[in-house]
Design an enzyme around this catalytic site. Structure first.
Site, PDB file in Angstrom:
ATOM      1  N   THR A   1       1.171  -4.225   4.321  1.00 24.61           N
ATOM      2  CA  THR A   1       0.828  -4.550   5.706  1.00 24.61           C
ATOM      3  C   THR A   1       0.118  -5.891   5.868  1.00 24.61           C
ATOM      4  O   THR A   1       0.109  -6.462   6.953  1.00 24.61           O
ATOM      5  CB  THR A   1      -0.061  -3.442   6.314  1.00 24.61           C
ATOM      6  OG1 THR A   1      -1.257  -3.317   5.524  1.00 24.61           O
ATOM      7  CG2 THR A   1       0.671  -2.113   6.344  1.00 24.61           C
TER       8      THR A   1
ATOM      9  N   THR B   1       0.817  -1.209   0.000  1.00 28.09           N
ATOM     10  CA  THR B   1       0.000   0.000   0.000  1.00 28.09           C
ATOM     11  C   THR B   1       0.850   1.257   0.000  1.00 28.09           C
ATOM     12  O   THR B   1       0.478   2.271  -0.596  1.00 28.09           O
ATOM     13  CB  THR B   1      -0.934   0.009   1.222  1.00 28.09           C
ATOM     14  OG1 THR B   1      -1.786  -1.142   1.169  1.00 28.09           O
ATOM     15  CG2 THR B   1      -1.805   1.258   1.261  1.00 28.09           C
TER      16      THR B   1
ATOM     17  N   SER C   1       1.007  -7.230  -1.036  1.00 29.47           N
ATOM     18  CA  SER C   1       1.640  -8.231  -0.162  1.00 29.47           C
ATOM     19  C   SER C   1       0.755  -9.429   0.132  1.00 29.47           C
ATOM     20  O   SER C   1       1.228 -10.435   0.653  1.00 29.47           O
ATOM     21  CB  SER C   1       2.106  -7.594   1.155  1.00 29.47           C
ATOM     22  OG  SER C   1       1.016  -7.322   2.015  1.00 29.47           O
TER      23      SER C   1
END
Length: 325
Positions: free
Chosen positions: A94, A14, A61
């Protein structure tokens, strides 16, 4: 004498994402900006000395793979062993940062302490072009921490989110969108962690043991365990309820799986706290290892590494190896 520099490794996430509409920051695509672009956003406002970048990956991710973990691990190792590198920062999404954190902790934590270099993970909850994006602040904090660690290197792998430093091993994303989602329940940096831990072997290949996570819940059956065992699964992490308790029907199949040689770890789906090794009556037949303070996702990475290490040492005692993580 050669000039030292900070090494900035980018993996996407992000923090490198862009929103289609800056007024709707949750509608974005991760991994759009190159890591050089992230550095340009912060270098003018705060001087960190020379910073060199390497784009390891540029992904969301949630799509992190064992292959990319290996690639990142070897990039970090090269930086630690390079006398010109004074510290390392990793930008990361994250969603799986906590899994990468425990991977780096288990394989390179002691090496980072040995070279007295800080390795710092950071990311963002809002994309780079969103109003009040947290990415620039987090990246500045991570670069500053890597440059001015002053003794924090003894902890091994670090992380900083929402302006708060913590142990990368302790990261746990416990909110879907809050800016401090990844520092909930992280312990204070008040002393070295796991002094007796030796770094596990950094995998040289992406062929890791097959380990799956199975969740205990009301009405759980053992059918999924049966299917996994039949297909050759090597390890199962059970995300138990509460303090790692498991539905009896599911537990019966997990007991049999462990007796048949499948490595089983008992963790909790709760999200905070520890699962201790003591099992109350009448569940003494459970022959599984406790995850302690590792959540199911971290436990899966740790179990894979423990099985890899046990195989390289030609031992069946993966349990003792897992316990060092």
């Amino acid at each position: 004498m050669s000039t030292q520099y900070l090494l900035l490794l980018g993996t996407g996430g992000t923090i490198a994402g862009l929103a289609m509409d800056t007024q709707k920051p949750l509608n974005y695509v991760a991994g759009q900006l190159p890591v050089e672009g992230l550095l340009e956003q912060v270098q003018e406002s705060l001087e960190f000395g020379e910073v060199r970048t390497v784009q390891v990956a540029n992904i969301d991710s949630r799509n992190m793979t064992e292959e990319l973990l290996v690639k990142l691990g070897w990039a970090v190792k090269a930086g630690l062993e390079n006398d010109e590198v004074s510290g390392i920062v990793i930008t990361h999404g994250t969603d799986t940062m906590e899994e990468t954190g425990v991977f780096l902790h288990a394989t390179l934590g002691k090496l980072a302490s040995h070279y007295k270099k800080a390795v710092v993970l950071t990311g963002a909850m809002l994309p780079a072009n969103a109003d009040h994006s947290d990415g620039q602040t987090n990246l500045k904090s991570a670069l500053y921490l890597a440059k001015e660690a002053r003794g924090l290197q003894q902890f091994g792998i670090l992380a900083v989110m929402a302006g708060k430093p913590c142990l990368a091993r302790d990261l746990s994303k416990q909110h879907t969108h809050a800016l401090d989602a990844l520092v909930v329940n992280a312990r204070e940096l008040d002393g070295p962690i796991h002094k007796r831990q030796a770094d596990l072997q950094l995998p040289a290949q992406a062929s890791w043991p097959w380990v799956e996570i199975v969740t205990s819940h009301a009405g759980a059956s053992g059918k999924l365990v049966d299917m996994l065992v039949a297909q050759g699964v090597q390890g199962i992490v059970v995300a138990g309820t509460g303090q790692g308790s498991v539905n009896k029907v599911l537990a019966d199949q997990l007991i049999q799986a462990a007796l048949n040689g499948v490595a089983v770890i008992r963790s909790s789906r709760v999200g905070a706290g520890a699962v201790f090794s003591e099992i109350p009556e009448p569940d003494t037949a459970w022959n599984w290892l406790s995850a302690r303070d590792l959540n199911p996702a971290k436990s899966r990475i740790a179990l894979q590494l423990a099985l890899l290490e046990a195989n390289s040492r030609k031992t069946d005692d993966w349990q003792s190896i897992f316990a060092t993580i």
